[in-house]
Write an enzyme that holds these catalytic residues in place. Structure first.
Site, PDB file in Angstrom:
ATOM      1  N   GLY A  23      64.215  64.649  29.242  1.00 47.07           N
ATOM      2  CA  GLY A  23      64.977  64.595  30.487  1.00 47.07           C
ATOM      3  C   GLY A  23      65.525  63.195  30.725  1.00 47.07           C
ATOM      4  N   GLY A  24      64.832  62.427  31.558  1.00 47.41           N
ATOM      5  CA  GLY A  24      65.295  61.116  31.998  1.00 47.41           C
ATOM      6  C   GLY A  24      65.766  60.188  30.892  1.00 47.41           C
TER       7      GLY A  24
ATOM      8  N   GLU B  78      56.406  72.333  27.984  1.00 51.05           N
ATOM      9  CA  GLU B  78      56.656  71.295  28.982  1.00 51.05           C
ATOM     10  C   GLU B  78      55.631  71.410  30.108  1.00 51.05           C
ATOM     11  OE1 GLU B  78      60.843  69.505  28.891  1.00 51.05           O
ATOM     12  OE2 GLU B  78      60.910  71.198  30.241  1.00 51.05           O
TER      13      GLU B  78
ATOM     14  N   HIS C 265      63.251  76.942  32.350  1.00 54.29           N
ATOM     15  CA  HIS C 265      62.763  75.585  32.662  1.00 54.29           C
ATOM     16  C   HIS C 265      61.904  75.649  33.921  1.00 54.29           C
ATOM     17  CE1 HIS C 265      62.626  71.387  33.782  1.00 54.29           C
ATOM     18  NE2 HIS C 265      62.987  71.096  32.548  1.00 54.29           N
TER      19      HIS C 265
ATOM     20  N   GLU D  87      61.695  73.848  36.395  1.00 56.08           N
ATOM     21  CA  GLU D  87      62.426  73.603  37.648  1.00 56.08           C
ATOM     22  C   GLU D  87      63.131  74.867  38.118  1.00 56.08           C
ATOM     23  OE1 GLU D  87      64.536  70.085  36.359  1.00 56.08           O
ATOM     24  OE2 GLU D  87      62.631  69.020  36.299  1.00 56.08           O
TER      25      GLU D  87
ATOM     26  N   ASN E 167      68.081  67.092  28.125  1.00 50.52           N
ATOM     27  CA  ASN E 167      68.423  67.905  29.300  1.00 50.52           C
ATOM     28  C   ASN E 167      68.872  66.969  30.424  1.00 50.52           C
ATOM     29  OD1 ASN E 167      68.506  69.607  31.500  1.00 50.52           O
ATOM     30  ND2 ASN E 167      66.298  70.058  31.501  1.00 50.52           N
ATOM     31  N   TRP E 168      70.152  67.007  30.711  1.00 51.10           N
ATOM     32  CA  TRP E 168      70.690  66.096  31.723  1.00 51.10           C
ATOM     33  C   TRP E 168      70.480  66.614  33.144  1.00 51.10           C
ATOM     34  CZ3 TRP E 168      76.021  64.463  29.142  1.00 51.10           C
ATOM     35  CH2 TRP E 168      75.743  63.599  28.070  1.00 51.10           C
ATOM     36  N   LYS E 169      69.957  67.820  33.270  1.00 45.87           N
ATOM     37  CA  LYS E 169      69.708  68.393  34.607  1.00 45.87           C
ATOM     38  C   LYS E 169      70.973  68.253  35.469  1.00 45.87           C
ATOM     39  CE  LYS E 169      64.837  67.631  33.781  1.00 45.87           C
ATOM     40  NZ  LYS E 169      63.497  67.330  34.282  1.00 45.87           N
TER      41      LYS E 169
ATOM     42  N   SER F  25      58.283  63.478  29.909  1.00 47.13           N
ATOM     43  CA  SER F  25      58.172  62.022  29.797  1.00 47.13           C
ATOM     44  C   SER F  25      58.224  61.506  28.364  1.00 47.13           C
ATOM     45  CB  SER F  25      56.908  61.524  30.520  1.00 47.13           C
ATOM     46  OG  SER F  25      57.001  61.808  31.915  1.00 47.13           O
TER      47      SER F  25
ATOM     48  N   GLY G  42      59.040  64.121  34.376  1.00 47.53           N
ATOM     49  CA  GLY G  42      59.576  63.122  35.293  1.00 47.53           C
ATOM     50  C   GLY G  42      58.519  62.232  35.928  1.00 47.53           C
TER      51      GLY G  42
HETATM   52  P1  13P Z   1      61.452  64.072  31.649  1.00 50.31           P
HETATM   53  O1  13P Z   1      61.715  63.686  30.209  1.00 50.31           O
HETATM   54  O2  13P Z   1      62.341  63.323  32.611  1.00 50.31           O
HETATM   55  O3  13P Z   1      60.018  64.044  31.966  1.00 50.31           O
HETATM   56  O4  13P Z   1      61.932  65.605  31.798  1.00 50.31           O
HETATM   57  C1  13P Z   1      61.456  66.552  30.901  1.00 50.31           C
HETATM   58  C2  13P Z   1      62.220  67.807  31.098  1.00 50.31           C
HETATM   59  O5  13P Z   1      62.072  68.496  32.088  1.00 50.31           O
HETATM   60  C3  13P Z   1      63.167  68.201  30.051  1.00 50.31           C
HETATM   61  O6  13P Z   1      63.606  69.508  30.217  1.00 50.31           O
END
Ligand code: 13P
Length: 264
Positions: free
Chosen positions: A242-243, A179, A106, A108, A16-18, A221, A185
């Site tokens: 994510g990251g 999640e 998600h 977020e 997920n590149w957000k 993470s 993050g």
């Molecule tokens: P991180 O891997 O950066 O913790 O993010 C997880 C995430 O929200 C994937 O959708």
């Protein structure tokens, strides 16, 4: 014909590149991911999905083999096919742009856009109607965890989706991504045992006809160095990253480690 669904039942790793990357940067990241995977030689089977911002979907599509294991997913979808919904993108539009799957709910979006459980359910129906694999995100906040409400939270989030499913989707294939919000993050991933407990709760909340086909992912993470801790368990089909998906070769190493752990 473009492959619009992910393989049933198999391993699944999604990045997920957000809200990151211009189209040119997205294409370059994909190129690095592809060369990293190609250098690794034949890999165990599994789907790898990239979830870029909407604006990069078309550019990435041109660099992907529609029948290959590497595909596109979107980060959100609206529940209507079309209409007066300024700023929104519908499921048929995502299929048109080459998506096989879509993230729904998600944390977020739940926290920042006020997305509700009933909207998550409506979006799930819309995705399934269009032939997109829904990747439904659930997870507790730190406060809920500390109050001992992890199970309660997960059950409520999953039950809302189940209760809202349209009749024709009552035995659909769903992907549920656990999640925990406190792990996103933060560099503080859940431990395998927590992910397994959550996967069991999620599965137990699904009626048998859904549980039989559902896949559970872990997200929060996940890195190349800890992905195997999650994917080695048969109860966890894959990960949502994510990251660590933002850099092509780093994500490639994560994919290789994850798929190998799953096939062991
Ligand atoms: P991180 O891997 O950066 O913790 O993010 C997880 C995430 O929200 C994937 O959708």
């Amino acid at each position: 014909l473009p492959k619009t669904t992910v393989s049933p039942g198999g391993a699944l790793i999604a990045g997920n590149w957000k809200m990151h990357k211009l189209s040119s940067e997205a294409v370059e990241t994909l190129r690095q991911l592809q060369s990293c995977l190609a250098e690794a030689g034949p890999l165990p089977a599994g789907d790898v999905l990239i979830c870029p911002p909407f604006t990069a979907l078309w550019a990435l599509r041109a660099s992907l083999d529609p029948s290959g294991p590497l595909g596109l997913a979107a980060q959100d979808v609206h529940w209507q096919d079309q209409g007066a919904y300024t700023g929104e993108v519908s499921a048929p539009m995502l299929v048109d742009a080459g998506c096989r799957a879509v993230l729904i709910g998600h944390s977020e979006r739940r926290a920042q856009a006020g997305e509700t459980d009933s909207q998550v359910a409506a979006k799930t129906n819309a995705a399934l109607d269009a032939g997109l694999m829904p990747i439904i995100c659930v997870g507790e906040t730190l406060e809920q965890r500390q109050a001992g409400e992890t199970d309660l939270t997960l059950k409520a989030q999953v039950k809302a989706v189940v209760d809202g499913l349209a009749d024709q989707h009552r035995s659909a294939e769903l992907v549920l991504a656990y999640e925990p919000v406190w792990a996103i993050g933060t560099g503080q991933a859940a431990v395998g045992a927590d992910a397994l407990a959550a996967a069991a709760t999620i599965r137990a909340t699904l009626p048998p006809q859904l549980a039989a086909k559902a896949r559970v992912l872990y997200g929060g993470s996940v890195k190349a160095t800890n992905v195997a801790e999650f994917m080695r368990h048969p109860q966890i089909a894959g990960v949502l990253v994510g990251g660590a998906s933002l850099e092509g070769r780093e994500f490639g190493r994560l994919v290789i480690s994850g798929l190998k752990a799953k096939s062991r």
